[in-house]
Motif scaffolding. Structure first.
Motif, PDB file in Angstrom:
ATOM      1  N   GLU A   1       0.653  -1.156  -0.156  1.00 14.00           N
ATOM      2  CA  GLU A   1      -0.348  -0.315   0.037  1.00 14.00           C
ATOM      3  C   GLU A   1       1.478   0.807  -0.326  1.00 14.00           C
ATOM      4  O   GLU A   1       2.135   1.250   0.631  1.00 14.00           O
ATOM      5  N   VAL A   2       0.592   2.140  -0.985  1.00 12.56           N
ATOM      6  CA  VAL A   2       1.319   3.305  -0.925  1.00 12.56           C
ATOM      7  C   VAL A   2       0.676   4.498  -1.555  1.00 12.56           C
ATOM      8  O   VAL A   2      -0.367   4.626  -0.887  1.00 12.56           O
ATOM      9  N   VAL A   3       1.546   5.709  -0.740  1.00 13.61           N
ATOM     10  CA  VAL A   3       0.492   6.792  -1.166  1.00 13.61           C
ATOM     11  C   VAL A   3       1.137   7.601  -2.593  1.00 13.61           C
ATOM     12  O   VAL A   3       1.724   7.637  -3.094  1.00 13.61           O
ATOM     13  N   VAL A   4      -0.124   8.156  -3.471  1.00 11.75           N
ATOM     14  CA  VAL A   4      -0.274   8.597  -4.695  1.00 11.75           C
ATOM     15  C   VAL A   4      -0.075   9.604  -4.928  1.00 11.75           C
ATOM     16  O   VAL A   4      -1.503  10.616  -4.619  1.00 11.75           O
ATOM     17  N   ARG A   5       0.839  10.952  -5.320  1.00 17.04           N
ATOM     18  CA  ARG A   5       1.142  11.527  -5.088  1.00 17.04           C
ATOM     19  C   ARG A   5       1.047  12.313  -6.873  1.00 17.04           C
ATOM     20  O   ARG A   5       2.276  11.705  -7.249  1.00 17.04           O
ATOM     21  N   PHE A   6       1.164  13.567  -7.268  1.00 19.09           N
ATOM     22  CA  PHE A   6       1.690  14.178  -8.955  1.00 19.09           C
ATOM     23  C   PHE A   6       2.711  14.777  -8.595  1.00 19.09           C
ATOM     24  O   PHE A   6       2.909  15.673  -7.681  1.00 19.09           O
TER      25      PHE A   6
END
Length: 393
Positions: A38-43
């Motif tokens: 599980e990860v954090v998704v950012r632009f």
């Protein structure tokens, strides 16, 4: 993969700036580990940044490389992103993939990634496949044209001459029995035998073969001569009766001796019998059914065009070294052409099955060293008469 992000220049940059602070969670597969993370998704500036929950970078994906794939469970709100768009999320081993379920992040990715649903062209894959097929076909053709003849020659060279001779004796006996020429098929007279030996000695002078040659005349109306494995050569009486003179008989005999020298009977057999036949011949298991089976195969095996051409070339050289005209072979082939229309059996039918008969005539004429000069005939008149009458008794 090539491709752009955004729906055109400033619109893409505007969208990126609008989503600069957008974050969501996702499930990431690195293509190596069996367990998703599980990860954090950012632009980022031009990429999608994946971070761990302790704020450590996990991966950077260029926005231009992202493609949508089938999401698990049929949930159409989910996105799965991977460089291989034809697989379902997590299906393909070795592929990185990301599953995003947040609706706002999905809309953002759809807006900034213009090529999200573009599929790569299959043309390069098709061309590669066709190229592999072409290479495979070329290799197969090369094996048939060059590899198989080379292999059979090398295999034939492994067979002991004694075993080849044993096979040849069986083949000759079976061939004579199939011809149905009576109880006394082998013709012999003291004068005829002496003439045949003088002809053989003249042709074989200075020639070293791997086996001794046994030459005999068989009572048969067929216009033919043939060689069996192991140096067994037969001239049929029909050939003696139809030949214009001893030089034609010498030319045909030289051709058959070419088959002996090249072990063509054995090579033709090995093309059919393969490894099992080689082992039988090599190990000497030549009794009963094994010998009968190989004999039958040898009778049905045919010479290739290459074998015939090589036997012709051998005959040209042998005739030249014996002081005889190679043109006699050309004359014989010319007679065979005339015989074809009359459905003549034996040698005429055999050579008539080869479409290059005219070329063989030209080759024999071109190889004639005498060029119309004087020469001593293959046999003196008295010997020629004795040979022609060898089956008269």
């Amino acid at each position: 993969m090539a491709g752009g992000f955004g729906r055109g220049g400033s619109a893409g940059r505007t969208a990126l700036s609008r989503y600069a602070l957008l974050e969501s969670t996702g499930v990431y597969r690195d293509g190596v580990s069996q367990h998703p993370q599980e990860v954090v998704v950012r632009f980022g500036e031009a990429s999608l940044i994946l971070m761990s929950f302790d704020d450590m970078p996990v991966a950077h994906w260029a926005l231009a490389s992202l493609r949508r794939v089938r999401a698990p469970g049929g949930d159409r709100a989910a996105l799965s992103l991977t460089p291989e768009p034809d697989d379902a999320w997590g299906d393909a081993e070795g592929d990185e993939s990301l599953l995003v379920t947040d609706p706002e992040m999905i809309r953002a990715i759809e807006e900034v990634c213009a090529d999200l649903d573009r599929r790569p062209s299959r043309l390069p894959q098709i061309l590669r496949l066709l190229a592999w097929f072409a290479v495979a076909a070329a290799v197969g053709a090369a094996l048939v044209i060059w590899g198989l003849p080379y292999a059979t020659q090398r295999l034939a060279d492994l067979v002991p001459p004694a075993q080849e001779r044993k096979l040849g004796d069986a083949v000759m006996a079976r061939q004579i029995s199939l011809m149905g020429v009576g109880e006394d098929p082998v013709c012999a007279t003291p004068e005829g035998d002496a003439a045949l030996k003088r002809l053989s000695d003249r042709l074989l002078a200075g020639v070293r073969l791997h086996v001794p040659v046994t030459l005999e005349v068989i009572r048969s109306p067929q216009v033919n001569a043939f060689a069996a494995p192991g140096g067994r050569v037969a001239i049929l009486s029909g050939l003696l009766e139809s030949a214009s003179g001893p030089d034609e008989v010498a030319a045909v005999l030289a051709h058959e001796l070419g088959h002996v020298a090249h072990r063509d009977g054995l090579r033709a057999l090995l093309r059919q019998a393969g490894t099992q036949g080689l082992l039988t011949l090599f190990l000497g298991d030549m009794a009963g059914g094994s010998l009968a089976g190989l004999t039958q195969m040898a009778l049905t095996a045919s010479y290739s065009r290459e074998m015939e051409t090589q036997a012709d070339a051998f005959a040209h050289q042998m005739l030249g070294e014996a002081g005889l005209p190679a043109g006699a072979l050309a004359e014989f082939f010319g007679d065979l052409k005339a015989m074809q229309g009359r459905q003549t059996e034996g040698l005429a039918r055999h050579f008539g099955s080869h479409p290059d008969l005219d070329a063989r005539i030209e080759a024999a004429e071109a190889a004639d060293r005498l060029e119309g000069g004087a020469w001593r005939p293959a046999l003196e008149d008295s010997d020629w008469i004795a040979l022609k009458e060898i089956c008269a008794g």
